[in-house]
Design an enzyme around this catalytic site. Structure first.
Site, PDB file in Angstrom:
ATOM      1  N   ASP A 479       0.828  -1.211   0.000  1.00  0.00           N
ATOM      2  CA  ASP A 479       0.000   0.000   0.000  1.00  0.00           C
ATOM      3  C   ASP A 479       0.865   1.265   0.000  1.00  0.00           C
ATOM      4  OD1 ASP A 479      -2.378   1.440   0.076  1.00  0.00           O
ATOM      5  OD2 ASP A 479      -3.248   0.191   1.653  1.00  0.00           O
ATOM      6  N   ASP A 549     -10.729   2.018  -3.246  1.00  0.00           N
ATOM      7  CA  ASP A 549     -11.261   1.674  -1.923  1.00  0.00           C
ATOM      8  C   ASP A 549     -12.781   1.646  -1.948  1.00  0.00           C
ATOM      9  OD1 ASP A 549      -8.891   1.284  -0.670  1.00  0.00           O
ATOM     10  OD2 ASP A 549      -8.826   3.216   0.352  1.00  0.00           O
TER      11      ASP A 549
END
Ligand code: GLA
Length: 739
Positions: A479, A549
């Site tokens: 990430d 997301d």
């Protein structure tokens, strides 16, 4: 001088793309270079001034066709110098150039004039290297061209070499410039934001310059380094399209210019904003690769070529031999993030893993929260030791349990970041990007480690290597949850600090490359708060990406549509999460959520400990059905039959396996209005003569008829989903199998 005359033909058994051959040639009498591959010819020549001038990019010409020598544009007016209107392959900023230069430098003497002329070339089996030299200094640029025999996609990049006795400062360096003749064009590109990535923007190309870029140190959610230019208005199924994607995960820029004569030039590479790269004598700078292609089959044809190329040439972990090698379809994953957020514990993760295994999940991934003092997003990044309170016996008991349940194990990391509340930052505050004495702007309570520094790079590689050596980990979700600020690198003299934009990104690639060598089986997902780092550069190392997301299944249909203009569904991870959805508060059925995610590489991210038996049974059935058709969905030819964009009531996609033996159709209803039935779905890409049997995968309301018919029937008459397929947030999926 001209080194060789060499023509090569590479034979390759392609499926939908023909002719499967490439050839490369140089005509000494006209100084014309020609590259052929797939259905594409690309050509440029040396004009009488010595510049490299683009001559042709389009449909494949006959082998015997003669391309005339390059003639520079005439000076139409004293304001329109020939140097600026002649479409150069790689123009230095100098002489009378007013359009975007490919290369702009400042010499130690103060001179800023750079004029690049042909020097030499070398033909290889599938490409050309042409070296240009400045007319006075010893600055050399080698332009690299490499064509794919199947798709005709051309990889272009440049190497800039300083052989002058003094340093030069590069202020702008493109990978390539692409030129198109005067015409009416439309431009397609992808924009977005966090939780709203992959918006396809379509607009007429106007005179002036359209800049698509990231100044953020990384690829960005806001714009993606891909474009497609189409003759006339945008069309999915027909019309000439030129498209390209830049392989760079740092700050980048693509400029699309229509000049005063309506000619178009697209220049892309490192973003020149806040950029400088000093080359000392003997040093060189290699640019990222810009991959460009052409098709006469509209935007659908363009994305099919790009998908094919990505699967065949970019993605890692290919299995099989030679050109037939392809990456494995992604394991169906379970990810714990939306279920537990930071509250991960050994018992909690094992409970989820047991439920996941019962659904038929292949890979269990533990997300954020397992390390350091990570209770929330205020602390812990940088301290990559296992949190003793949450995992008193380390990760081994959880990993062993996951293996016992016949899944492999994946773990979340965010290697380039640090929280000020961490042992690492307390020990090494100088390791972050910063200007000494200036504030350090935080985002999500974190700072960016300066990976360009050799000590930071060694630390990051070291902890990742240790993590993978000490634990049986098959997969890392990598990430990157903020963009840069205050990008100083105070180890270097001020004039050299801006090369952080290049060296940081190279360090990321270096670490990924080194990890692959040391742990060849480990797979990587590129995530950056969703789709903030998706580009053909990172995809040489990353097996998959996290597109957004935003896991709302309705939003995802449009996002996935946009995503596929540039990237293959093979890498497009899509989780099924809980309803009502946390972002939009929208309620949808599990079937709708499953089918939305099954358009890409399926995963589950819901709190499955709370699922009813019925829900678990539905998911299990659909995961099993997905496994059967997954290769067709993720590596077949994708046809976007009905777009979900612009408030559409309906959407539909279809994929066809390369050998045309199988096809999978997805149909979605947003909200039926005024009783309108679902349009007849005219399928594409099937074998017209073959018989195909239609089987519903799911979607009880849709009653498609007939069950067996020819490819011609499905493509011409179309697939009728029946009267009952109506309502809000409805979904149906079918497979067609050749008899
Ligand atoms: C980012 C990712 C999410 C999740 C969180 C964890 O936002 O995109 O999927 O991993 O970080 O903090």
């Amino acid at each position: 001088m001209f080194k060789a005359l060499f023509a090569a033909a590479v034979l390759f058994a392609a499926s939908f793309i023909a002719p499967a051959q490439s050839s490369v040639s140089f005509d000494k009498s006209t100084s014309v270079f020609r590259i052929d591959g797939g259905n594409v010819t690309y050509s440029f020549g040396v004009n009488q001034r010595g510049e490299l001038q683009q001559l042709y990019w389009g449909g494949r010409l006959a082998a015997g066709d003669h391309i005339p020598a390059a003639i520079p544009m005439r000076e139409a007016a004293s304001f329109d110098s020939s140097y600026t209107t002649t479409p150069q392959e790689y123009a230095g900023w100098g002489a009378g150039l007013f359009v975007e230069p490919a290369l702009k430098v400042t010499f130690a003497s103060g001179n800023r004039d750079l004029v690049l002329h042909y020097e030499s070339h070398e033909l290889t089996q599938d490409g050309i290297d042409v070296t240009l030299k400045d007319i006075k200094s010893y600055v050399f640029v080698t332009l690299h061209y490499k064509i794919d025999p199947a798709t005709g996609i051309l990889a272009r990049w440049a190497t800039i070499l300083n052989r002058d006795p003094q340093p030069i400062t590069i202020e702008q360096a493109a990978a390539a410039s692409w030129a198109l003749p005067p015409a009416h064009y439309s431009l397609n590109y992808l924009t977005g934001r966090w939780a709203g990535e992959w918006t396809l923007t379509q607009e007429p190309l106007h005179p002036g310059e359209r800049v698509i870029e990231s100044r953020r140190g990384t690829t960005s959610h806001q714009a993606n380094p891909w474009f497609a230019i189409q003759t006339g208005d945008p069309s999915e199924i027909s019309g000439e399209v030129w498209f390209a994607a830049l392989a760079w995960s740092g700050s980048w820029r693509i400029t699309v210019e229509q000049d005063q004569l309506d000619a178009v030039r697209v220049t892309g590479g490192f973003n020149p904003f806040d950029f400088a790269y000093v080359l000392h004598t003997g040093q060189s700078l290699e640019t990222p690769v810009f991959y460009g292609g052409y098709t006469p089959h509209g935007l659908g044809g363009a994305s099919r070529l790009l998908h094919h190329y990505e699967v065949a040439h970019i993605l890692p972990h290919r299995v099989g031999q030679g050109e037939a090698a392809a990456p494995k379809p992604r394991p169906v994953i379970y990810n714990s993030w939306e279920a537990t957020e930071f509250t991960v514990t050994e018992a909690g993760q094992i409970a989820l893993a047991e439920k996941a295994a019962a659904l038929g999940i292949d890979r269990f991934v533990m997300d954020d929260g397992w390390f350091g003092q990570r209770k929330d997003d205020h602390a812990g990044l940088g301290d990559w030791y296992v949190n003793q309170q949450k995992f008193p016996h380390g990760l081994k008991p959880l990993i062993d349990k996951v293996h016992e349940l016949k899944m492999d194990f994946g773990l979340w990391v965010e290697p380039e970041m640090v929280n000020p509340d961490s042992d690492l930052y307390r020990k090494h505050p100088e390791w972050v990007l910063n200007f000494p004495g200036r504030p350090r702007t935080e985002a999500r309570n974190q700072l960016v480690l300066n990976l360009a520094r050799p000590d930071v790079r060694a630390y990051v590689l070291g902890f990742l290597d240790k993590l993978l050596t000490e634990n049986d980990i098959a997969f890392l979700k990598w990430d990157y949850n903020r963009n840069w600020s205050e990008p100083g690198w105070d180890q270097l003299p001020p004039a050299e600090q801006k090369k952080v934009y290049v060296e940081f990104t190279r360090s990321v690639y270096h670490i990924l490359d080194e990890l692959k060598k040391r742990h060849p089986k480990v797979e990587i997902e590129s995530c950056s708060g969703g789709g903030g780092r998706v580009d053909l550069g990172i995809l040489e190392y990353a097996d998959e990406v996290w597109p957004s997301d935003n896991t709302d299944p309705f939003d995802r249909i449009t996002q996935q549509d946009g995503f596929t203009y540039a990237y293959t569904p093979q890498i497009m991870m899509a989780w099924v999460t809980d309803s009502p959805h946390w972002l939009n508060k929208r309620s949808t059925s599990l079937t709708y959520r499953m089918l939305s995610s099954m358009q890409g590489s399926l995963g589950i991210g819901a709190n499955i400990t709370k699922w009813t038996e019925d829900e678990a049974a539905t998911a299990k059935r659909l995961i099993a059905a997905y496994h059967q058709v997954q290769p067709t969905i993720v590596q077949g030819d994708l046809y976007r039959l009905i777009s979900p964009r612009n408030g559409s009531e309906f959407s539909a996609t279809q994929t066809v396996s390369r050998d045309k033996s199988q096809s999978v159709v997805f149909a979605f209803i947003h909200s039926t209005q005024e009783g309108r039935g679902f349009p007849l779905l005219k399928l594409q890409g099937l074998d017209p003569a073959a018989q195909y049997t239609l089987t519903p995968i799911e979607g009880s309301a849709a009653k498609a008829t007939p069950t067996t018919a020819s490819g011609s029937w499905w493509m011409n008459h179309g697939l009728d989903l029946g009267e009952d397929f109506r309502g809000d947030f409805q979904a149906a999926a079918f497979r067609l199998d050749r008899k």
